[in-house]
Enzyme design. Structure first.
Site, PDB file in Angstrom:
ATOM      1  N   ASN A   9      47.852  42.453  43.816  1.00  0.00           N
ATOM      2  CA  ASN A   9      47.097  43.685  44.174  1.00  0.00           C
ATOM      3  C   ASN A   9      47.360  43.812  45.784  1.00  0.00           C
ATOM      4  OD1 ASN A   9      45.068  45.325  45.046  1.00  0.00           O
ATOM      5  ND2 ASN A   9      43.293  43.843  45.027  1.00  0.00           N
ATOM      6  N   TRP A  10      48.254  44.869  45.943  1.00  0.00           N
ATOM      7  CA  TRP A  10      48.674  45.145  47.406  1.00  0.00           C
ATOM      8  C   TRP A  10      47.786  45.588  48.348  1.00  0.00           C
ATOM      9  CZ3 TRP A  10      54.155  48.054  46.622  1.00  0.00           C
ATOM     10  CH2 TRP A  10      55.257  47.423  45.938  1.00  0.00           C
ATOM     11  N   LYS A  11      46.665  46.074  47.790  1.00  0.00           N
ATOM     12  CA  LYS A  11      45.543  46.761  48.468  1.00  0.00           C
ATOM     13  C   LYS A  11      46.241  47.835  49.220  1.00  0.00           C
ATOM     14  CE  LYS A  11      42.970  42.461  48.272  1.00  0.00           C
ATOM     15  NZ  LYS A  11      41.883  41.747  48.823  1.00  0.00           N
ATOM     16  N   HIS A  97      36.937  46.579  42.211  1.00  0.00           N
ATOM     17  CA  HIS A  97      37.296  45.445  43.292  1.00  0.00           C
ATOM     18  C   HIS A  97      36.003  45.265  44.363  1.00  0.00           C
ATOM     19  CE1 HIS A  97      39.087  43.372  46.359  1.00  0.00           C
ATOM     20  NE2 HIS A  97      40.027  42.864  45.537  1.00  0.00           N
ATOM     21  N   GLU A  99      35.987  45.288  47.181  1.00  0.00           N
ATOM     22  CA  GLU A  99      36.000  46.048  48.509  1.00  0.00           C
ATOM     23  C   GLU A  99      35.699  47.568  48.079  1.00  0.00           C
ATOM     24  OE1 GLU A  99      40.368  44.864  49.040  1.00  0.00           O
ATOM     25  OE2 GLU A  99      39.619  42.944  49.570  1.00  0.00           O
ATOM     26  N   GLU A 169      36.574  37.590  40.612  1.00  0.00           N
ATOM     27  CA  GLU A 169      36.908  37.322  42.092  1.00  0.00           C
ATOM     28  C   GLU A 169      35.681  36.867  43.008  1.00  0.00           C
ATOM     29  OE1 GLU A 169      40.940  39.385  42.838  1.00  0.00           O
ATOM     30  OE2 GLU A 169      39.219  40.744  43.191  1.00  0.00           O
ATOM     31  N   GLY A 175      40.767  36.643  50.451  1.00  0.00           N
ATOM     32  CA  GLY A 175      41.384  36.800  51.816  1.00  0.00           C
ATOM     33  C   GLY A 175      40.687  35.775  52.568  1.00  0.00           C
ATOM     34  N   SER A 215      42.390  34.135  46.960  1.00  0.00           N
ATOM     35  CA  SER A 215      43.216  33.150  47.518  1.00  0.00           C
ATOM     36  C   SER A 215      44.269  32.362  46.488  1.00  0.00           C
ATOM     37  CB  SER A 215      42.402  32.231  48.657  1.00  0.00           C
ATOM     38  OG  SER A 215      41.738  33.192  49.426  1.00  0.00           O
ATOM     39  N   GLY A 236      46.152  38.990  45.881  1.00  0.00           N
ATOM     40  CA  GLY A 236      46.261  40.007  47.016  1.00  0.00           C
ATOM     41  C   GLY A 236      47.219  39.517  48.085  1.00  0.00           C
ATOM     42  N   GLY A 237      46.690  38.559  49.114  1.00  0.00           N
ATOM     43  CA  GLY A 237      47.736  38.419  50.095  1.00  0.00           C
ATOM     44  C   GLY A 237      49.251  37.625  49.728  1.00  0.00           C
TER      45      GLY A 237
HETATM   46  P1  PGA Z   1      43.513  37.441  48.092  1.00  0.00           P
HETATM   47  O1  PGA Z   1      42.866  38.774  47.290  1.00  0.00           O
HETATM   48  O2  PGA Z   1      44.489  36.957  47.098  1.00  0.00           O
HETATM   49  O3  PGA Z   1      44.193  37.827  49.147  1.00  0.00           O
HETATM   50  O4  PGA Z   1      42.333  36.520  48.304  1.00  0.00           O
HETATM   51  C1  PGA Z   1      42.647  38.808  45.986  1.00  0.00           C
HETATM   52  C2  PGA Z   1      42.020  40.249  45.581  1.00  0.00           C
HETATM   53  O5  PGA Z   1      41.188  40.704  46.391  1.00  0.00           O
HETATM   54  O6  PGA Z   1      42.355  40.748  44.606  1.00  0.00           O
END
Ligand code: PGA
Length: 253
Positions: A9-11, A97, A99, A169, A175, A215, A236-237
């Site tokens: 997930n590049w966001k 998601h 967010e 999640e 994050g 994470s 994500g990250g």
């Molecule tokens: P993260 O993000 O791996 O940076 O914690 C995961 C996500 O939000 O899908």
């Protein structure tokens, strides 16, 4: 065997050129995915076609949108519909998601509309759920996450829900570098599968891949993915660093 999936997930990260380089570097690792293993890149809308053509020749590598609008079409300037995503040949879309739920006020009801529009357009939703820290601290996470599933997915027939991918999640782990322990992940994934079993029966529940997100890193992926009800990760990250995401794909059982 259930599908095991590493989804990036590049966001809202990477320029077009950086994104193209990132996918190139990951594909250059030549990881041969087995039948049940999949790697998916959830990229920003403007990069969908580029990402799709990058993975075109690769077995079990795929592309996802990160969102779609909850209306079919019309006067919604700046929005992107499920039909548009389908017309690019994209087969997956991240839905709900945390967010999006938090910053864009996406409710369980809106997400139900999005899930329906995806399925009508042959797109597999990667449906996200997860509790905030205060809910975890109060110990009511099962009720909270169970309700997210019921409100947005349980109107579906068994035939439709079995194709959906779920991503658990916990918001407190996204994050933050604070991963759920593999025991916490397994416990929630097992609970979610039992909720699905109650409604749809065991064969359906056993077909649904439930990914863990929050994470996931190169150094914890193997332990998380080894849990019997954890079928991979939404990352994500660590998906923005080619060497890390390569290790995460390799950690798929
Ligand atoms: P993260 O993000 O791996 O940076 O914690 C995961 C996500 O939000 O899908």
């Amino acid at each position: 065997m259930r599908k095991k999936i590493a989804a990036a997930n590049w966001k809202m990260n990477c320029t077009f050129q950086q994104g193209e380089k990132l996918i190139d570097e990951i594909l250059e690792a030549n990881i041969e995915l087995k039948d049940h293993q999949h790697a998916i890149f959830a990229v920003p809308y403007p990069y969908l076609l580029m990402a799709r053509s990058e993975v075109e020749e690769e077995r079990n590598y795929d592309v996802a949108a990160q969102n779609c609008y909850h209306k079919k079409s019309g006067a919604y300037t700046g929005e992107v519909s499920a039909e548009m995503i389908h017309s690019l040949g994209v087969r997956y879309c991240v839905i709900g998601h945390s967010e999006r739920r938090e910053y864009f006020q996406e409710t369980n009801e809106i997400l139900m509309e999005k899930v329906n529009l995806c399925l009508e357009n042959y797109i597999i939703p990667i449906f996200c759920c997860g509790e905030p820290l205060n809910i975890r601290e109060a110990g009511t996470q099962n009720e909270y996450v169970g309700k997210q599933l019921k409100d947005s997915l349980f109107h579906l027939s068994a035939d439709k829900i079995k194709d959906i991918i779920i991503a658990y999640e916990p918001i407190w782990a996204i994050g933050t570098g604070k991963t759920a322990t593999s025991a916490q992940a397994q416990e929630m994934h097992h609970f979610l599968r039992s909720v699905i079993t109650e409604k749809y029966g065991e064969p359906v529940a056993n077909e649904i891949s439930i990914l863990y997100g929050g994470s996931v890193k190169a150094n914890n992926a193997s332990e998380l993915f080894a849990c019997p009800d954890v079928d991979g990760g939404l990352v994500g990250g660590a998906s923005l660093v080619s060497t890390d995401f390569i290790e995460i794909i390799k950690a798929l059982p």
